[in-house]
Design an enzyme around this catalytic site. Structure first.
Site, PDB file in Angstrom:
ATOM      1  N   ASP A 189       0.833  -1.207   0.000  1.00 27.97           N
ATOM      2  CA  ASP A 189       0.000   0.000   0.000  1.00 27.97           C
ATOM      3  C   ASP A 189       0.867   1.257   0.000  1.00 27.97           C
ATOM      4  O   ASP A 189       1.798   1.382   0.809  1.00 27.97           O
ATOM      5  CB  ASP A 189      -0.871   0.023   1.258  1.00 27.97           C
ATOM      6  CG  ASP A 189      -2.337  -0.207   0.963  1.00 27.97           C
ATOM      7  OD1 ASP A 189      -2.758   0.037  -0.178  1.00 27.97           O
ATOM      8  OD2 ASP A 189      -3.046  -0.636   1.881  1.00 27.97           O
TER       9      ASP A 189
ATOM     10  N   GLU B 200     -14.112  -1.165  -2.359  1.00 28.59           N
ATOM     11  CA  GLU B 200     -14.405  -1.245  -0.934  1.00 28.59           C
ATOM     12  C   GLU B 200     -15.654  -0.448  -0.581  1.00 28.59           C
ATOM     13  O   GLU B 200     -15.819   0.699  -1.000  1.00 28.59           O
ATOM     14  CB  GLU B 200     -13.225  -0.716  -0.102  1.00 28.59           C
ATOM     15  CG  GLU B 200     -13.491  -0.760   1.398  1.00 28.59           C
ATOM     16  CD  GLU B 200     -12.273  -0.439   2.237  1.00 28.59           C
ATOM     17  OE1 GLU B 200     -12.404  -0.444   3.479  1.00 28.59           O
ATOM     18  OE2 GLU B 200     -11.192  -0.195   1.670  1.00 28.59           O
TER      19      GLU B 200
END
Length: 296
Positions: A91, A189
């Site tokens: 990430d 998400e």
């Protein structure tokens, strides 16, 4: 019967993941933040994400915003040392890809030098130039749309995104823009399942859902959530498969009780001296103060 793949399975690559998605083989991704969790996850999943969720899960922060490149590098290096066969994705933390293309390339390239195979970053249309720059430098990029945790304050909290018509269309269009910019996959998400299904149906790259319903190409959950190692509120989309926190705490409590009752360690967990050394130790007498100077 074991559900683990053979230990000598080939390393998972981006083309292989994309082929699996085309063949309707569901993709599985989870997080790892250290060597222990990496070794736990690697035989089972297709992708390991060293997520900036380490901030919430391991470092005690309320959100991911305080996570730095130094923190991410530290955890990535620990995971990479296990040489996982799963595709390793790192990430990009907050402010690591927002300030300049040069700094973004340096940060992302550093991830690849430390063992990652790809990077993940959040956002849609605003990130297209950055995505293209990374792709031009041979750095694979996984996109992330919908509920993007680094935007928690702008979104007014961790809320489902894309319920309104304008927002839903925006996410759908952003998904196609990111694909055109070169992303090899997208995390979706916290969006309605119907929207995630439409995105998945109309893209040629895989989608990885988390709180986005069952119709994505695959799913990701934080490993600590799956194993029940987190306490307090858990999002609706989390399914916990074992009460890991309670089980581990019980084991630790049993050990502590054994120590207090003087039943740990036992002879089986202790070392012994050879006979000659044991005799010398047992017959040793502390020298008198006057003898110590002579001994020196």
């Amino acid at each position: 019967m074991s559900h683990l793949p053979p230990p000598d399975r080939p390393a998972t690559t981006i083309p292989l993941l994309q082929q699996w998605a085309r063949d309707s083989r569901r993709l599985v991704m989870t997080t790892a933040y250290d060597a222990v969790t990496a070794r736990l996850a690697d035989p089972i999943v297709d992708m390991i994400l060293v997520g900036d969720s380490v901030g919430n899960v391991c470092l005690g922060f309320d959100n991911t915003l305080p996570v730095s490149m130094a923190m991410m590098n530290h955890h990535l290096e620990a995971v990479a040392r296990t040489r996982p066969r799963a595709l390793l994705v790192a990430d990009m933390p907050y402010l690591s890809y927002h300030l300049s293309p040069e700094e973004t390339l340096r940060n992302a390239g550093g991830f690849l030098q430390r063992g990652a195979a790809a990077v993940k970053l959040e956002g849609g249309a605003k990130r297209l130039a950055i995505v293209r720059a990374l792709i031009d430098c041979e750095i694979p990029v996984m996109g992330h749309l919908g509920l993007t945790p680094q935007s928690v304050h702008a979104m007014g909290g961790f809320k489902v995104q894309g319920r309104g018509t304008h927002d839903a269309v925006q996410i759908l269009e952003d998904a196609h823009r990111l694909q055109e910019a070169g992303c090899f996959a997208l995390v979706l998400e916290g969006i309605p399942s119907e929207l995630a299904a439409k995105i998945t149906q109309t893209l040629s790259i895989p989608t990885i859902g988390i709180g986005a319903g069952p119709h994505c190409s695959g799913q990701v959950l934080v490993l600590h959530d799956v194993l029940g190692l987190t306490q307090g509120h858990r999002p609706k989309f989390v399914r916990t498969y074992v009460d890991g926190f309670d089980l581990l705490q019980q084991a630790l409590s049993h050990w502590a009780e054994d120590v207090r009752r003087s039943v740990f360690p036992s002879a089986a967990e202790s070392y012994s001296l050879p006979a000659a050394s044991q005799k010398a130790v047992c017959t040793w007498v502390k020298p008198q103060s006057g003898d110590q100077s002579e001994a020196r």
